[in-house]
Design an enzyme around this catalytic site. Structure first.
Site, mmCIF file in Angstrom:
data_model
loop_
_atom_site.group_PDB
_atom_site.id
_atom_site.type_symbol
_atom_site.label_atom_id
_atom_site.label_comp_id
_atom_site.label_asym_id
_atom_site.label_seq_id
_atom_site.Cartn_x
_atom_site.Cartn_y
_atom_site.Cartn_z
ATOM 1 N N GLY A 269 85.476 -61.431 -55.340
ATOM 2 C CA GLY A 269 86.840 -60.896 -55.192
ATOM 3 C C GLY A 269 86.881 -59.914 -53.924
ATOM 4 N N HIS A 270 87.393 -60.619 -52.755
ATOM 5 C CA HIS A 270 87.159 -60.049 -51.344
ATOM 6 C C HIS A 270 88.422 -59.590 -51.062
ATOM 7 C CE1 HIS A 270 83.057 -62.317 -50.799
ATOM 8 N NE2 HIS A 270 82.947 -61.430 -51.867
ATOM 9 N N THR B 114 82.397 -62.529 -65.411
ATOM 10 C CA THR B 114 83.688 -62.528 -64.984
ATOM 11 C C THR B 114 84.707 -63.607 -65.686
ATOM 12 O OG1 THR B 114 83.299 -64.072 -63.244
ATOM 13 C CG2 THR B 114 83.466 -61.625 -62.691
ATOM 14 N N VAL C 254 86.807 -46.152 -42.897
ATOM 15 C CA VAL C 254 87.203 -44.977 -43.358
ATOM 16 C C VAL C 254 88.478 -45.139 -44.235
ATOM 17 C CG1 VAL C 254 86.064 -43.426 -41.626
ATOM 18 C CG2 VAL C 254 88.318 -44.410 -41.054
ATOM 19 N N ASP D 179 81.419 -55.825 -54.578
ATOM 20 C CA ASP D 179 82.446 -55.059 -54.104
ATOM 21 C C ASP D 179 82.237 -53.945 -52.929
ATOM 22 O OD1 ASP D 179 83.755 -56.513 -56.094
ATOM 23 O OD2 ASP D 179 83.372 -54.992 -57.603
ATOM 24 N N GLU D 180 81.330 -54.260 -52.128
ATOM 25 C CA GLU D 180 81.133 -53.184 -51.180
ATOM 26 C C GLU D 180 82.260 -53.163 -50.144
ATOM 27 O OE1 GLU D 180 79.125 -55.646 -52.115
ATOM 28 O OE2 GLU D 180 77.204 -54.655 -52.940
ATOM 29 N N GLY D 181 82.778 -54.169 -50.118
ATOM 30 C CA GLY D 181 83.736 -54.339 -48.895
ATOM 31 C C GLY D 181 83.520 -55.482 -47.988
ATOM 32 N N LYS D 182 82.903 -56.630 -48.390
ATOM 33 C CA LYS D 182 82.514 -57.447 -47.584
ATOM 34 C C LYS D 182 83.663 -58.169 -46.831
ATOM 35 C CE LYS D 182 80.479 -59.231 -51.288
ATOM 36 N NZ LYS D 182 80.574 -58.092 -52.197
ATOM 37 N N GLN E 127 78.908 -61.199 -54.131
ATOM 38 C CA GLN E 127 78.400 -60.335 -54.841
ATOM 39 C C GLN E 127 77.537 -59.249 -54.214
ATOM 40 O OE1 GLN E 127 78.324 -64.094 -56.266
ATOM 41 N NE2 GLN E 127 80.014 -63.356 -56.773
ATOM 42 N N ARG F 97 88.997 -54.964 -64.231
ATOM 43 C CA ARG F 97 88.178 -54.113 -65.086
ATOM 44 C C ARG F 97 87.929 -52.693 -64.274
ATOM 45 N NH1 ARG F 97 83.309 -57.395 -66.773
ATOM 46 N NH2 ARG F 97 83.424 -58.299 -64.520
HETATM 47 P P1 GDP Z 1 84.152 -57.002 -51.589
HETATM 48 O O1 GDP Z 1 84.065 -57.922 -52.687
HETATM 49 O O2 GDP Z 1 82.655 -56.838 -51.009
HETATM 50 O O3 GDP Z 1 84.709 -57.765 -50.506
HETATM 51 O O4 GDP Z 1 84.767 -55.678 -51.938
HETATM 52 P P2 GDP Z 1 86.382 -55.718 -52.938
HETATM 53 O O5 GDP Z 1 87.366 -56.227 -51.914
HETATM 54 O O6 GDP Z 1 86.085 -56.235 -54.099
HETATM 55 O O7 GDP Z 1 86.338 -54.170 -53.060
HETATM 56 C C1 GDP Z 1 86.407 -53.020 -52.018
HETATM 57 C C2 GDP Z 1 87.794 -52.414 -52.195
HETATM 58 O O8 GDP Z 1 87.663 -51.397 -51.232
HETATM 59 C C3 GDP Z 1 89.005 -53.139 -51.758
HETATM 60 O O9 GDP Z 1 90.058 -52.804 -52.275
HETATM 61 C C4 GDP Z 1 89.419 -52.820 -50.338
HETATM 62 O O10 GDP Z 1 90.556 -52.825 -49.817
HETATM 63 C C5 GDP Z 1 88.761 -51.294 -50.232
HETATM 64 N N1 GDP Z 1 88.196 -50.746 -49.152
HETATM 65 C C6 GDP Z 1 87.255 -51.362 -48.217
HETATM 66 N N2 GDP Z 1 86.748 -50.629 -47.097
HETATM 67 C C7 GDP Z 1 87.400 -49.449 -47.671
HETATM 68 C C8 GDP Z 1 87.428 -47.828 -46.866
HETATM 69 O O11 GDP Z 1 86.520 -47.779 -46.137
HETATM 70 N N3 GDP Z 1 87.959 -47.058 -47.689
HETATM 71 C C9 GDP Z 1 88.698 -47.224 -48.713
HETATM 72 N N4 GDP Z 1 89.239 -46.019 -49.069
HETATM 73 N N5 GDP Z 1 88.802 -48.381 -49.281
HETATM 74 C C10 GDP Z 1 88.279 -49.448 -48.732
HETATM 75 P P1 IMO Z 2 82.121 -59.750 -55.037
HETATM 76 O O1 IMO Z 2 81.840 -60.967 -54.391
HETATM 77 C C1 IMO Z 2 81.146 -57.496 -58.445
HETATM 78 C C2 IMO Z 2 79.221 -59.310 -61.920
HETATM 79 C C3 IMO Z 2 80.112 -59.478 -63.110
HETATM 80 C C4 IMO Z 2 78.844 -59.485 -64.250
HETATM 81 C C5 IMO Z 2 77.810 -60.337 -63.510
HETATM 82 C C6 IMO Z 2 77.687 -61.511 -63.696
HETATM 83 O O2 IMO Z 2 83.593 -59.421 -55.359
HETATM 84 O O3 IMO Z 2 81.396 -58.421 -54.541
HETATM 85 P P2 IMO Z 2 79.311 -63.797 -63.475
HETATM 86 O O4 IMO Z 2 80.651 -63.841 -63.374
HETATM 87 O O5 IMO Z 2 78.752 -64.108 -61.951
HETATM 88 O O6 IMO Z 2 78.501 -64.623 -64.379
HETATM 89 O O7 IMO Z 2 79.042 -62.296 -63.664
HETATM 90 O O8 IMO Z 2 77.871 -60.011 -61.933
HETATM 91 N N1 IMO Z 2 79.799 -60.000 -60.823
HETATM 92 C C7 IMO Z 2 80.506 -59.018 -59.892
HETATM 93 N N2 IMO Z 2 80.611 -57.811 -59.665
HETATM 94 N N3 IMO Z 2 81.593 -57.981 -57.709
HETATM 95 C C8 IMO Z 2 81.488 -59.264 -57.537
HETATM 96 O O9 IMO Z 2 81.766 -60.072 -56.607
HETATM 97 C C9 IMO Z 2 81.061 -59.853 -58.960
HETATM 98 N N4 IMO Z 2 80.582 -61.185 -59.174
HETATM 99 C C10 IMO Z 2 79.914 -61.012 -60.199
HETATM 100 O O10 IMO Z 2 80.858 -58.373 -63.425
HETATM 101 O O11 IMO Z 2 78.203 -58.189 -64.611
HETATM 102 MG MG MG Z 3 84.744 -57.910 -54.895
#
Ligand code: GDP
Ligand code: IMO
Ligand code: MG
Length: 423
Positions: free
Chosen positions: A41-42, A130, A413, A14-17, A225, A304
């Protein structure tokens, strides 16, 4: 030699990939996922509206870009078909933009049931999966029992499915309350989705990717991930079941190590984690609460609440080392705009000994040692040039660059496509 570039998460996901892949995609002709599945979840925010992708690569919103689901990915047809329908409802024709590897494994309805049963049986020791069937699907892959996309085209596909389902049902019968895990409804949707997906080409993507690289086509590999969820080097057993590091690109797409080009490592200006497992810099106080509410830190796949904490340099340096990161991308700096003080863990104390090396158990007993920074106390969400960023934030970035030995090329940002500063 033309090489494949890679986008990776350097923390616990969830870094923002999704956002970054979408932003970088205008420079590429193809985007390829190489591991993971619908546990991902991207999010991509376009014009204030957020779109969440689970299996479809994040290049799908850019015209003229081919999106490849590589061999290392595990796919739930129901989730993929649902995603495609949602994208098509936006007026985007996914036909011609998406291809699937014949070698990509299928997640069966009974894989989901096994995931749920296994987690329920673990009780307090659960991984916090998940529940998308990821672990059981990869177990069948390495156990040499799995079903792959190419198998869908075989006349004996249904028979193969039934054989594997039967095996799963036997496994499920060993769990308490196994009758809870009924898969009949999902099975019907599953076969409907499999049939709907036949309109996409099932391809030997390893040949396609190498051919295109030979022809000079720029390709971006999209990780799912994060590095610390890698099954080999993450905080085992609290990890996912695939190789999330740059090495996973080679096995997950069929490209040689010598063909890996730039490795973009994405990290948040702080840390989050969903699910169980060690998280040395986790905050249980108001600061953690502020990060969660300001950063909207709730899972894109499961909803969550994400656990929040300070940036962990021990873990970040480890992730940079393990993947040979060439460029860093810092996300969500705007979330800390109001903070007086910002902390970064630069080492851990473990049993009275200080270390800067990420331990094999992910730091279960690690006490972080912090370095403090002055907050910038300014709204940076509208800033679009690096020079205009506050001096305190520039100091924070310079520190990260010095520690990791890697340049920070992009500072994000805000969630939207445009909220980005490139250097
Ligand atoms: P991913 O799984 O690495 O693609 O990241 P997620 O989409 O799960 O989570 C990143 C969340 O941060 C999303 O809700 C994005 O819309 C949000 N996001 C991404 N970049 C930024 C940023 O620079 N600032 C803020 N406030 N939100 C951001
Ligand atoms: P993105 O690509 C954050 C975590 C789950 C759990 C562990 C194992 O959006 O960054 P799994 O369903 O793979 O058996 O779960 O890994 N997890 C993630 N956490 N972002 C994800 O994907 C994740 N995919 C799995 O919460 O701790
Ligand atoms: Mg994600």
């Amino acid at each position: 030699m033309n090489k494949i570039d890679v986008v990776l998460g350097l923390q616990w996901g969830d870094e923002g990939k999704g956002k970054i892949v979408d932003c970088l995609t205008p420079g590429y002709k193809a985007v390829a996922r190489f591991q993971g599945g619908p546990n991902a979840g991207h999010s991509i925010s376009i014009g204030g509206r957020s779109h969440v992708l689970h299996t479809v690569p994040s290049g799908i919103f850019r015209e003229g870009v081919l999106n490849i689901i590589g061999n290392g990915v595990v796919v739930d047809p129901v989730i993929l078909q649902d995603e495609i329908s949602k994208i098509e409802a936006l007026g985007i024709d996914v036909t011609g933009r998406l291809i699937i590897s014949k070698r990509a494994h299928l997640i069966l309805p009974t894989h989901r049931a096994l995931d749920a049963a296994s987690e329920a049986a673990k009780g307090k020791a659960k991984i916090g999966s998940t529940l998308k069937g990821i672990g059981p699907a990869y177990m069948d892959k390495t156990g040499r029992n799995g079903l792959r996309f190419g198998d869908i085209l075989l006349p004996e596909f249904e028979q193969k499915y039934l054989t594997l389902k039967k095996k799963h049902q036997q496994m499920l019968s060993h769990y308490k309350d196994f009758s809870m895990f009924n898969t009949d409804d999902y099975e019907q949707k599953w076969f409907e989705a499999v049939n709907a997906l036949r309109r996409f080409p099932f391809v030997d993507t390893e040949f396609l990717v190498n051919r295109e690289l030979d022809a000079g086509t720029p390709i971006l590999a999209e990780g799912a991930q994060g590095s610390l969820l890698d099954v080999e080097f993450g905080s085992y057993p609290f990890v996912t079941s695939s190789n999330t590091l740059a090495a996973g690109v080679c096995s997950g797409l069929g490209v040689a190590p010598s063909r890996i080009g730039r490795v973009y490592g994405i990290f948040k200006a702080y840390c989050t984690r969903v699910g169980s497992g060690p998280f040395p810099t986790e905050l249980f106080d108001e600061t953690g609460e502020s990060l969660r509410s300001i950063g909207k830190e709730f899972g894109a796949t499961t909803g969550r609440p994400r656990r929040c904490g300070w940036l962990d340099m021990v873990a970040l340096k480890y992730a940079v080392m393990m993947s040979g990161v060439t460029d860093l991308i810092m996300m969500k700096s705007d979330v800390m705009d109001g903070f007086d003080t910002i902390k970064v863990a630069t080492s851990y104390m473990i049993n009275g000994k200080e270390t800067a090396e990420y331990p094999y158990d992910g730091g279960t007993n690690a006490q972080p040692v912090y370095t403090e920074f002055k907050g910038w106390k300014k709204d940076i969400s509208g800033v679009r040039s690096f020079e205009d960023l506050p001096a305190e934030l520039k100091d924070y970035i310079a520190f990260i660059e010095k520690e990791t030995g890697c340049p920070v090329r992009i500072v994000s940002v805000g969630p939207d496509r445009e909220a980005i500063i490139s250097r």
